[in-house]
Scaffold this motif. Structure first.
Motif, PDB file in Angstrom:
ATOM      1  N   TYR A 194       0.867  -1.179   0.000  1.00  0.00           N
ATOM      2  CA  TYR A 194       0.000   0.000   0.000  1.00  0.00           C
ATOM      3  C   TYR A 194       0.903   1.228   0.000  1.00  0.00           C
ATOM      4  CZ  TYR A 194      -3.738   3.178   1.463  1.00  0.00           C
ATOM      5  OH  TYR A 194      -4.643   4.211   1.539  1.00  0.00           O
ATOM      6  N   LEU A 195       0.894   1.984  -1.087  1.00  0.00           N
ATOM      7  CA  LEU A 195       1.853   3.066  -1.278  1.00  0.00           C
ATOM      8  C   LEU A 195       1.337   4.405  -0.740  1.00  0.00           C
ATOM      9  CD1 LEU A 195       3.151   2.121  -4.841  1.00  0.00           C
ATOM     10  CD2 LEU A 195       4.142   1.556  -2.612  1.00  0.00           C
ATOM     11  N   SER A 196       0.731   4.361   0.424  1.00  0.00           N
ATOM     12  CA  SER A 196       0.237   5.557   1.086  1.00  0.00           C
ATOM     13  C   SER A 196       0.263   5.307   2.590  1.00  0.00           C
ATOM     14  CB  SER A 196      -1.188   5.880   0.632  1.00  0.00           C
ATOM     15  OG  SER A 196      -1.752   6.913   1.413  1.00  0.00           O
ATOM     16  N   ASN A 197       0.292   6.378   3.370  1.00  0.00           N
ATOM     17  CA  ASN A 197       0.177   6.219   4.814  1.00  0.00           C
ATOM     18  C   ASN A 197      -1.161   6.770   5.309  1.00  0.00           C
ATOM     19  OD1 ASN A 197       0.446   9.002   4.796  1.00  0.00           O
ATOM     20  ND2 ASN A 197       1.926   9.065   6.472  1.00  0.00           N
ATOM     21  N   GLN A 198      -2.121   6.902   4.406  1.00  0.00           N
ATOM     22  CA  GLN A 198      -3.405   7.510   4.748  1.00  0.00           C
ATOM     23  C   GLN A 198      -4.066   6.851   5.954  1.00  0.00           C
ATOM     24  OE1 GLN A 198      -6.222   7.441   1.531  1.00  0.00           O
ATOM     25  NE2 GLN A 198      -7.806   8.539   2.649  1.00  0.00           N
ATOM     26  N   PHE A 199      -3.925   5.517   6.062  1.00  0.00           N
ATOM     27  CA  PHE A 199      -4.581   4.800   7.146  1.00  0.00           C
ATOM     28  C   PHE A 199      -3.600   4.310   8.204  1.00  0.00           C
ATOM     29  CE2 PHE A 199      -7.536   4.480   3.576  1.00  0.00           C
ATOM     30  CZ  PHE A 199      -8.685   4.987   4.167  1.00  0.00           C
ATOM     31  N   ASN A 200      -2.344   4.741   8.109  1.00  0.00           N
ATOM     32  CA  ASN A 200      -1.409   4.432   9.184  1.00  0.00           C
ATOM     33  C   ASN A 200      -1.827   5.149  10.461  1.00  0.00           C
ATOM     34  OD1 ASN A 200       0.178   2.801   7.606  1.00  0.00           O
ATOM     35  ND2 ASN A 200       2.083   3.884   8.036  1.00  0.00           N
ATOM     36  N   TYR A 201      -1.581   4.503  11.596  1.00  0.00           N
ATOM     37  CA  TYR A 201      -1.938   5.118  12.876  1.00  0.00           C
ATOM     38  C   TYR A 201      -1.254   6.471  13.038  1.00  0.00           C
ATOM     39  CZ  TYR A 201      -2.776   5.625  17.869  1.00  0.00           C
ATOM     40  OH  TYR A 201      -3.157   6.093  19.101  1.00  0.00           O
TER      41      TYR A 201
ATOM     42  N   LEU B 256       0.668   9.556  11.154  1.00  0.00           N
ATOM     43  CA  LEU B 256       0.866  10.174   9.846  1.00  0.00           C
ATOM     44  C   LEU B 256       2.255  10.792   9.709  1.00  0.00           C
ATOM     45  CD1 LEU B 256      -2.596  11.960   9.387  1.00  0.00           C
ATOM     46  CD2 LEU B 256      -1.854   9.760   8.452  1.00  0.00           C
ATOM     47  N   THR B 257       3.011  10.838  10.806  1.00  0.00           N
ATOM     48  CA  THR B 257       4.328  11.473  10.770  1.00  0.00           C
ATOM     49  C   THR B 257       5.476  10.470  10.849  1.00  0.00           C
ATOM     50  OG1 THR B 257       4.261  11.814  13.170  1.00  0.00           O
ATOM     51  CG2 THR B 257       3.434  13.603  11.776  1.00  0.00           C
ATOM     52  N   MET B 258       5.205   9.250  11.276  1.00  0.00           N
ATOM     53  CA  MET B 258       6.256   8.235  11.346  1.00  0.00           C
ATOM     54  C   MET B 258       6.743   7.885   9.949  1.00  0.00           C
ATOM     55  SD  MET B 258       6.078   4.360  12.957  1.00  0.00           S
ATOM     56  CE  MET B 258       5.407   3.567  11.477  1.00  0.00           C
ATOM     57  N   ALA B 259       8.054   7.751   9.799  1.00  0.00           N
ATOM     58  CA  ALA B 259       8.595   7.318   8.512  1.00  0.00           C
ATOM     59  C   ALA B 259       8.028   5.935   8.188  1.00  0.00           C
ATOM     60  CB  ALA B 259      10.117   7.278   8.566  1.00  0.00           C
ATOM     61  N   SER B 260       7.326   5.835   7.078  1.00  0.00           N
ATOM     62  CA  SER B 260       6.667   4.581   6.694  1.00  0.00           C
ATOM     63  C   SER B 260       7.255   3.947   5.450  1.00  0.00           C
ATOM     64  CB  SER B 260       5.170   4.830   6.476  1.00  0.00           C
ATOM     65  OG  SER B 260       4.549   5.283   7.661  1.00  0.00           O
ATOM     66  N   PHE B 261       8.107   4.690   4.737  1.00  0.00           N
ATOM     67  CA  PHE B 261       8.697   4.177   3.504  1.00  0.00           C
ATOM     68  C   PHE B 261      10.199   4.407   3.522  1.00  0.00           C
ATOM     69  CE2 PHE B 261       4.342   5.391   2.602  1.00  0.00           C
ATOM     70  CZ  PHE B 261       3.849   4.233   2.020  1.00  0.00           C
ATOM     71  N   PHE B 262      10.934   3.351   3.167  1.00  0.00           N
ATOM     72  CA  PHE B 262      12.390   3.397   3.104  1.00  0.00           C
ATOM     73  C   PHE B 262      12.779   2.967   1.701  1.00  0.00           C
ATOM     74  CE2 PHE B 262      10.958   2.992   7.345  1.00  0.00           C
ATOM     75  CZ  PHE B 262      11.840   3.720   8.129  1.00  0.00           C
ATOM     76  N   LEU B 263      13.399   3.879   0.976  1.00  0.00           N
ATOM     77  CA  LEU B 263      13.688   3.656  -0.435  1.00  0.00           C
ATOM     78  C   LEU B 263      15.188   3.578  -0.643  1.00  0.00           C
ATOM     79  CD1 LEU B 263      11.327   6.193  -0.224  1.00  0.00           C
ATOM     80  CD2 LEU B 263      10.950   5.281  -2.520  1.00  0.00           C
ATOM     81  N   ALA B 264      15.630   2.520  -1.310  1.00  0.00           N
ATOM     82  CA  ALA B 264      17.046   2.329  -1.599  1.00  0.00           C
ATOM     83  C   ALA B 264      17.307   2.697  -3.056  1.00  0.00           C
ATOM     84  CB  ALA B 264      17.451   0.880  -1.340  1.00  0.00           C
ATOM     85  N   TYR B 265      18.155   3.691  -3.254  1.00  0.00           N
ATOM     86  CA  TYR B 265      18.496   4.147  -4.606  1.00  0.00           C
ATOM     87  C   TYR B 265      19.955   3.825  -4.910  1.00  0.00           C
ATOM     88  CZ  TYR B 265      14.183   6.826  -5.281  1.00  0.00           C
ATOM     89  OH  TYR B 265      12.880   7.205  -5.447  1.00  0.00           O
ATOM     90  N   TYR B 266      20.170   3.403  -6.142  1.00  0.00           N
ATOM     91  CA  TYR B 266      21.530   3.166  -6.640  1.00  0.00           C
ATOM     92  C   TYR B 266      21.625   3.830  -8.011  1.00  0.00           C
ATOM     93  CZ  TYR B 266      25.782   0.754  -8.123  1.00  0.00           C
ATOM     94  OH  TYR B 266      27.053   0.474  -8.564  1.00  0.00           O
ATOM     95  N   ASP B 267      22.517   4.807  -8.130  1.00  0.00           N
ATOM     96  CA  ASP B 267      22.637   5.574  -9.383  1.00  0.00           C
ATOM     97  C   ASP B 267      21.283   6.129  -9.828  1.00  0.00           C
ATOM     98  OD1 ASP B 267      25.344   5.194  -9.513  1.00  0.00           O
ATOM     99  OD2 ASP B 267      25.235   3.506 -10.912  1.00  0.00           O
TER     100      ASP B 267
END
Length: 296
Positions: free
Chosen positions: A35-42, A44-55
């Protein structure tokens, strides 16, 4: 490799995440999407997505979903691009995400996967030290089509309004035993229709007797939080509500629909089968009884 942590995804990050999901599904023959949203997370400010980027390419994603306060279970979804697996990507993301859960009072979590993935990787559980919860979930789906409204409906649907929330709170809290009235109120308030989610109520004899939310942000409409009040069950109203929503949503163009249902819930399975859904995949929840930081 750079790890970015955010409470919600920007449009560009959502686009990158959607492309990553498609690459993983194509490679693994899986269907369950994060689910690519935090709309229903308890929170709304907690980091909910961690994205790993390479180049500048997104090669990994961890999403955290928590629908209750501190002390409740968190759902963790880990995706790594097939070309970057067994390179420590998942471990690095999890080492960034785990302290966030702990700092917010979440000491229990489960990882989401699918039986088809476990069958294709028979050593996965042994290698990671994870164990599978015996209680699984079916993801059910329909093919994209235009769906007709039921010919004889005892009630009708309409979109959720702000003034409906208080009437629905006791019904919602009773239907979902892990939700307090306060949490139910928060959830329903956030479910007021917006660009990503539509929520419908089912009206019978001028009484609100149920509701269903629909995530419309993906390639298919995803049904969730569907319920009919206890006093109105076993009358076909759940099936009727689902069919009416499908007809409304597919009126302008063919739509595919998906939903999740516990494998040990025959009543719900009956409702969705009658509405035209078929089992697409079996979702498995993994827990970590001994090791919590192994690579996925």
């Amino acid at each position: 490799m750079a790890i970015i942590r955010v409470p919600n995804l920007s449009p560009e990050q959502r686009r990158d995440a959607t492309e990553l999901v498609k690459a993983v599904e194509t490679h693994d023959h899986t269907y369950r999407e994060p689910y690519l949203s935090n709309q229903f997370n308890y929170s709304l400010t907690m980091a909910s997505f961690f994205l790993a980027y390479y180049d500048d390419h997104l090669i990994g994603l961890v999403s955290l979903y928590t629908d209750g306060g501190a002390g409740t279970m968190a759902d963790v979804f880990v995706l790594v691009h097939p070309e970057h697996r067994r390179q420590g990507v998942a471990t690095t993301m999890w080492r960034a995400a785990k302290p966030v859960l702990l700092a917010n009072g979440y000491a229990q979590w489960e990882f989401i996967t699918e039986k088809v993935f476990l069958n294709a990787h028979p050593d996965f559980l042994t290698r990671t030290g994870l164990s599978a919860d015996p209680e699984t979930e079916y993801q059910m789906a329909t093919a994209a089509a235009r769906f007709s409204a039921p010919l004889h409906s005892p009630g009708h649907i309409r979109q959720l309004r702000t003034e409906d929330v208080e009437a629905l709170v006791p019904l919602y809290a009773a239907a979902f035993a892990d939700q307090s009235p306060s949490e139910a109120r928060t959830y329903l308030t956030r479910a007021i229709p917006d660009a990503q989610t539509l929520t419908y109520v089912y009206v019978l004899d001028r009484q609100l007797v149920g509701s269903c939310a629909v995530d419309i942000s993906g390639t298919s409409d995803y049904f969730f939080s569907l319920f009919i009040g206890a006093d109105y069950q076993n009358q076909g109203l759940g099936t009727d509500m689902v069919r009416q929503i499908m007809a409304v949503r597919s009126a302008s163009a063919p739509r595919a629909f998906t939903l999740g249902v516990e494998a040990n819930n025959p009543a719900a399975l009956h409702v969705y089968t009658n509405a035209g859904f078929n089992t697409q995949t079996e979702v498995v929840y993994l827990v970590c009884p001994t090791k919590e930081d192994e690579d996925r």
